[in-house]
Scaffold this active site. Structure first.
Site, PDB file in Angstrom:
ATOM      1  N   ARG A  82       8.049  -6.047   2.431  1.00  0.00           N
ATOM      2  CA  ARG A  82       7.913  -4.634   2.038  1.00  0.00           C
ATOM      3  C   ARG A  82       8.598  -4.499   0.691  1.00  0.00           C
ATOM      4  O   ARG A  82       9.802  -4.740   0.572  1.00  0.00           O
ATOM      5  CB  ARG A  82       8.549  -3.709   3.080  1.00  0.00           C
ATOM      6  CG  ARG A  82       8.669  -2.268   2.586  1.00  0.00           C
ATOM      7  CD  ARG A  82       9.026  -1.283   3.670  1.00  0.00           C
ATOM      8  NE  ARG A  82       7.880  -1.033   4.531  1.00  0.00           N
ATOM      9  CZ  ARG A  82       7.786   0.009   5.357  1.00  0.00           C
ATOM     10  NH1 ARG A  82       8.768   0.883   5.438  1.00  0.00           N
ATOM     11  NH2 ARG A  82       6.717   0.175   6.106  1.00  0.00           N
TER      12      ARG A  82
ATOM     13  N   HIS B  31      -0.802  -0.229   2.419  1.00  0.00           N
ATOM     14  CA  HIS B  31      -0.057  -0.362   3.681  1.00  0.00           C
ATOM     15  C   HIS B  31      -1.048  -0.800   4.776  1.00  0.00           C
ATOM     16  O   HIS B  31      -1.342  -0.041   5.705  1.00  0.00           O
ATOM     17  CB  HIS B  31       0.603   0.983   4.018  1.00  0.00           C
ATOM     18  CG  HIS B  31       1.634   0.908   5.096  1.00  0.00           C
ATOM     19  ND1 HIS B  31       2.116  -0.285   5.607  1.00  0.00           N
ATOM     20  CD2 HIS B  31       2.291   1.892   5.778  1.00  0.00           C
ATOM     21  CE1 HIS B  31       3.012  -0.026   6.544  1.00  0.00           C
ATOM     22  NE2 HIS B  31       3.131   1.278   6.666  1.00  0.00           N
TER      23      HIS B  31
ATOM     24  N   ARG C 104       1.430  -0.115  16.215  1.00  0.00           N
ATOM     25  CA  ARG C 104       1.917  -1.057  15.196  1.00  0.00           C
ATOM     26  C   ARG C 104       2.319  -2.373  15.874  1.00  0.00           C
ATOM     27  O   ARG C 104       2.056  -3.460  15.377  1.00  0.00           O
ATOM     28  CB  ARG C 104       3.124  -0.472  14.444  1.00  0.00           C
ATOM     29  CG  ARG C 104       2.815   0.750  13.588  1.00  0.00           C
ATOM     30  CD  ARG C 104       1.936   0.393  12.391  1.00  0.00           C
ATOM     31  NE  ARG C 104       2.535  -0.632  11.556  1.00  0.00           N
ATOM     32  CZ  ARG C 104       3.455  -0.423  10.606  1.00  0.00           C
ATOM     33  NH1 ARG C 104       3.855   0.802  10.348  1.00  0.00           N
ATOM     34  NH2 ARG C 104       3.943  -1.427   9.895  1.00  0.00           N
TER      35      ARG C 104
ATOM     36  N   ASP D 206      -0.059  12.128   4.920  1.00  0.00           N
ATOM     37  CA  ASP D 206       1.129  11.294   4.695  1.00  0.00           C
ATOM     38  C   ASP D 206       2.102  12.135   3.864  1.00  0.00           C
ATOM     39  O   ASP D 206       1.747  13.208   3.354  1.00  0.00           O
ATOM     40  CB  ASP D 206       0.721  10.001   3.954  1.00  0.00           C
ATOM     41  CG  ASP D 206       1.860   9.008   3.807  1.00  0.00           C
ATOM     42  OD1 ASP D 206       2.876   9.128   4.532  1.00  0.00           O
ATOM     43  OD2 ASP D 206       1.747   8.107   2.953  1.00  0.00           O
TER      44      ASP D 206
ATOM     45  N   GLN E  32      -0.489  -0.592   8.761  1.00  0.00           N
ATOM     46  CA  GLN E  32      -0.620   0.735   9.362  1.00  0.00           C
ATOM     47  C   GLN E  32      -2.072   1.038   9.729  1.00  0.00           C
ATOM     48  O   GLN E  32      -2.355   1.654  10.749  1.00  0.00           O
ATOM     49  CB  GLN E  32      -0.094   1.793   8.382  1.00  0.00           C
ATOM     50  CG  GLN E  32      -0.108   3.188   8.957  1.00  0.00           C
ATOM     51  CD  GLN E  32       0.873   3.365  10.105  1.00  0.00           C
ATOM     52  OE1 GLN E  32       2.038   3.032   9.972  1.00  0.00           O
ATOM     53  NE2 GLN E  32       0.402   3.876  11.227  1.00  0.00           N
TER      54      GLN E  32
ATOM     55  N   CYS F 282       1.260   8.324   9.516  1.00  0.00           N
ATOM     56  CA  CYS F 282       1.920   7.027   9.711  1.00  0.00           C
ATOM     57  C   CYS F 282       3.393   7.168  10.063  1.00  0.00           C
ATOM     58  O   CYS F 282       3.988   6.233  10.596  1.00  0.00           O
ATOM     59  CB  CYS F 282       1.728   6.149   8.478  1.00  0.00           C
ATOM     60  SG  CYS F 282       2.517   6.784   6.979  1.00  0.00           S
TER      61      CYS F 282
END
Ligand code: CP
Ligand code: NVA
Length: 317
Positions: A111, A138, A294, A226, A141, A266
């Site tokens: 990340r 991402h 996830r 988001d 996700q 998310c």
């Protein structure tokens, strides 16, 4: 570019486009199978002796815990590495870190900020590299989101999805998902916060960009939003709150979508900003299933990267 040895290059998962549609659908099916097996109390430990290194240059709750718990459930080990405690934080080149780490572990998750940091690491890694979030994408996700939609409503192919908010890493990942899973994507962003033109152009036949959330959400099967300020954009928070004020997902907005539309985020979320509390905590929201998935989706991903050249099938061991 010289690799440390001349083996076949490893599979990586840097964006969703590292999967073909068959592999993507296979991963979603496999994720649900692994979830059901865990719910039945079955132990499945194909990764005994395998190690995942997790490099986190940004904060995380879900990504860290789902990868760490997922590796433990599969029989393997996960190492949490932060720049504060490693030489990465003291400027050791990413290429050198990649060569060293990938001689010691079997798979690496990163990340980080710039997507190019991830691709440079992958170029010098002998083992699979997973994108645990960059400023541009991402993809982990999206595996969980696609699994969640499929579990609640069946295949997403041909459905209408709307992404409301910043043209950020989640928006870019939804654009890639629209291509891969063949759904229609409406994107509603405030002027100046649109997704990157080249990412959008590559998916032009699946995506429509609008600046009116009410028009964008019409007849949607899935409504997604988001945060307005992503990690690394903290200094812009106040300015963005003003510019994004009309892009909040409220119950009035949800009422314009299909009556059986789902809501996803998310997480982490800011109630009263990008989503109202009655939506995220309401009956159309599937955010907790989305977060749980996830775990299952990434277990399927680890299995696919490490054990199986064939998408979605049970590895032979
Ligand atoms: N959705 C997500 O990636 O959450 P974390 O930042 O907690 O990992
Ligand atoms: N767009 C958000 C996603 C967090 C999971 C960020 O990058 O901070």
């Amino acid at each position: 570019m010289t690799r440390a040895n001349s083996q076949t290059p490893p599979k990586h998962f840097l964006t969703l486009l590292d999967l073909n549609p068959g592999a993507a659908t296979g991963l979603i099916t496999r994720a649900t199978e692994l979830k059901q097996r865990r719910q039945r109390g079955e132990h499945y430990r194909p990764l005994i002796g395998y190690t995942l290194a997790m490099v986190f240059e940004k904060s995380s709750t879900r990504t860290r815990v789902s990868f760490e718990a997922g590796m433990a459930q599969l029989g393997g080990t996960a190492l949490f590495l932060s720049p504060k405690d490693t030489q990465l934080g003291r400027g050791e080149p990413i290429e050198d870190s990649a060569r060293v780490l990938s001689r010691m572990v079997d798979v690496v998750m990163i990340r980080t900020f710039e997507h190019e940091t991830l691709t440079r690491f992958a170029d010098y890694s002998q083992v699979p590299v997973i994108n645990g979030l960059t400023d541009r994408f991402h993809p982990c996700q999206l595996l969980a989101d696609m699994q969640t939609y499929t579990e609640h409503r069946g295949p997403i192919q041909g459905r209408r999805v709307v992404f409301i908010g910043d043209g950020n890493n989640m928006c870019h990942s939804y654009i890639n998902a629209a291509r891969l899973f063949d759904f229609e994507l409406h994107i509603a962003c405030p002027p100046g916060f649109e997704p990157e033109p080249e990412i959008l152009a590559a998916a032009a036949d699946h995506c429509t960009l609008l600046d009116d959330p009410a028009a964008a959400v019409e007849d949607a099967d899935l409504v997604v939003t988001d945060v307005w300020a992503s990690m690394g954009q903290e200094s812009e928070e106040d300015q963005r709150k003003a510019l994004f004020a009309d892009f909040s997902v409220t119950s009035a907005l949800m009422a314009r979508a299909r009556s059986n539309a789902l809501f996803m985020h998310c997480l982490p979320a800011h109630r009263g900003e990008e989503v109202s509390a009655d939506v995220i905590d309401g009956p159309q929201s599937v955010v907790w299933d989305e977060a749980e998935n996830r775990l299952h989706a990434q277990k399927a991903l680890l299995e696919w990267l490490l054990l199986d050249q064939r998408s979605g099938s049970e590895p032979a061991h």
